[in-house]
Design an enzyme around this catalytic site. Sequence first.
Site, mmCIF file in Angstrom:
data_model
loop_
_atom_site.group_PDB
_atom_site.id
_atom_site.type_symbol
_atom_site.label_atom_id
_atom_site.label_comp_id
_atom_site.label_asym_id
_atom_site.label_seq_id
_atom_site.Cartn_x
_atom_site.Cartn_y
_atom_site.Cartn_z
ATOM 1 N N ALA A 1 19.463 56.511 -17.033
ATOM 2 C CA ALA A 1 20.868 56.242 -17.353
ATOM 3 C C ALA A 1 21.646 57.533 -17.580
ATOM 4 O O ALA A 1 22.798 57.668 -17.161
ATOM 5 C CB ALA A 1 20.953 55.344 -18.584
ATOM 6 N N GLU B 1 11.875 55.841 -19.476
ATOM 7 C CA GLU B 1 12.363 56.047 -18.120
ATOM 8 C C GLU B 1 13.779 55.498 -17.955
ATOM 9 O O GLU B 1 14.623 56.118 -17.298
ATOM 10 C CB GLU B 1 11.407 55.401 -17.116
ATOM 11 C CG GLU B 1 10.031 56.039 -17.118
ATOM 12 C CD GLU B 1 9.109 55.465 -16.064
ATOM 13 O OE1 GLU B 1 9.605 55.022 -15.004
ATOM 14 O OE2 GLU B 1 7.883 55.462 -16.279
ATOM 15 N N GLU B 2 14.046 54.337 -18.543
ATOM 16 C CA GLU B 2 15.373 53.731 -18.433
ATOM 17 C C GLU B 2 16.446 54.652 -19.002
ATOM 18 O O GLU B 2 17.503 54.851 -18.399
ATOM 19 C CB GLU B 2 15.395 52.394 -19.164
ATOM 20 C CG GLU B 2 16.786 51.768 -19.248
ATOM 21 C CD GLU B 2 16.802 50.441 -19.983
ATOM 22 O OE1 GLU B 2 17.901 49.991 -20.362
ATOM 23 O OE2 GLU B 2 15.713 49.846 -20.187
ATOM 24 N N ARG B 3 16.175 55.232 -20.160
ATOM 25 C CA ARG B 3 17.190 56.049 -20.817
ATOM 26 C C ARG B 3 17.419 57.363 -20.087
ATOM 27 O O ARG B 3 18.556 57.813 -19.953
ATOM 28 C CB ARG B 3 16.791 56.265 -22.283
ATOM 29 C CG ARG B 3 16.939 54.989 -23.100
ATOM 30 C CD ARG B 3 16.181 54.989 -24.408
ATOM 31 N NE ARG B 3 16.323 53.685 -25.072
ATOM 32 C CZ ARG B 3 15.581 53.250 -26.081
ATOM 33 N NH1 ARG B 3 14.626 54.033 -26.562
ATOM 34 N NH2 ARG B 3 15.778 52.061 -26.603
ATOM 35 N N GLN C 1 8.787 51.742 -21.017
ATOM 36 C CA GLN C 1 9.801 51.570 -19.974
ATOM 37 C C GLN C 1 11.137 52.149 -20.415
ATOM 38 O O GLN C 1 11.901 52.678 -19.604
ATOM 39 C CB GLN C 1 9.979 50.090 -19.614
ATOM 40 C CG GLN C 1 8.846 49.513 -18.799
ATOM 41 C CD GLN C 1 9.183 48.165 -18.176
ATOM 42 O OE1 GLN C 1 8.789 47.882 -17.053
ATOM 43 N NE2 GLN C 1 9.905 47.305 -18.884
#
Length: 428
Positions: A292, A287-289, A284
């Site tokens: 952002a 995708e989060e980074r 996860q």
Amino acid sequence: MAVRAAGQIAGICHLYRSSSLGGFRTLSQNVSSSKHTPSNETTVDHLIYTPEHFALKESIKKIIDQEINPHVDQWEAEGKFPAHRIFKILGNAGILGVNKPVEYGGLGLDFSYSVAVSEELGNIRCGGIPMAIGVQTDMATPALARFGSHELKTEFLLPSILGDKVACLGVSEVGAGSDVSSIMTKAVREGDEYVINGGKMWTTNGTQADWMCLLANTSDGPPHRNKSLICLPMDLPGVHIARQIDKMGMRSSDTAEVFFDDVRVPSKNVIGQEGMGFTYQMLQFQEERLWAVANTLTTMDIVIQETIDYTRQRKIFKMPVLHHQTVHFRLAELQTEVELLRSLLHRATALFIKGNDVTKLASMAKLKAGRLARELGDSCLQYWGGMGFTNDVLVSRFYRDSRLISIGGGADEVMLGIICKYMDTLPK
């Protein structure tokens, strides 16, 4: 009107869901003939975006202009935005599930569309609201979409994509932020249930969330193999919202401290396999980074442009501030850095959608994004003089909000450690 913008995306949804090449071509022809492409971007030489990406971005921009930006100042002052109302608008437009499975309300597109969404959300004139949306789309739900059971996807993923439920991510704790392996929250198996005790800190959307993607220790094994991700309804007995945290930035995003006191959750609420939570969370994070990084790019472009506009008008010693070589050279350097970061992001995205592990590149991009945001915010604010020290301009809000990029989702030092690991330079 936002309704018309939603209808445009709904049309994109329909054509993509039809899975017909003819529909795809029709869509391409339609959007190619419209004036939706930003002046600094073209579909001809773009590496990852097609006319469909730009049509999606234009529709999102209309929703932002109609439904979000007119209210940002009020929500920043209040310390919270109406997540359920805004998420429902976004859900109706298909924005909360662009790369999620069609059978659960998503559009079934690749991750490049999520990146396009994130970039466009950078037009929101604060950092808190885009971050809250990102938690819903690319932080709390990727593992559920990838590994969750049909029952869990129906109960939690579907309403999150439609905007009927607000999600939050429960990973960080007081003694375990970037060091995810050190979390202390426990979920002890008792029959067909888990009994959860512990707490989570810095939980975005925490005071408004309907459910949490919770990372908890479900056994006493090794720290990388004893954790599970659990779908936790926030209205269960024993879930306590201790407080809404007062932050220096990201003001319009509610951030909560949450405690769990003998909270009972069905064992079927575990996402995927028990004990695989740490691995799922690391996936996860990719995708989060990337999300952002994409989200800060547009805002940095806007801050630079607004600084150019202001310094062209503001005079010092009878000369526009912009005409001083140190100013226009510095802005040129900053814009160059933004473009380099954009290229890194798009390369990582292109590799990611082909199934490659982009942990190294995602970590590099996030590291650079956090540091560049601080550098850019500081430099541009300086050129605004006293006005930059007020709350009246975007640059001061960006200066505060962007400081989180080097902390949240893994601190700079953690990114450096990951990069060194892939470079094989960490001491054995």
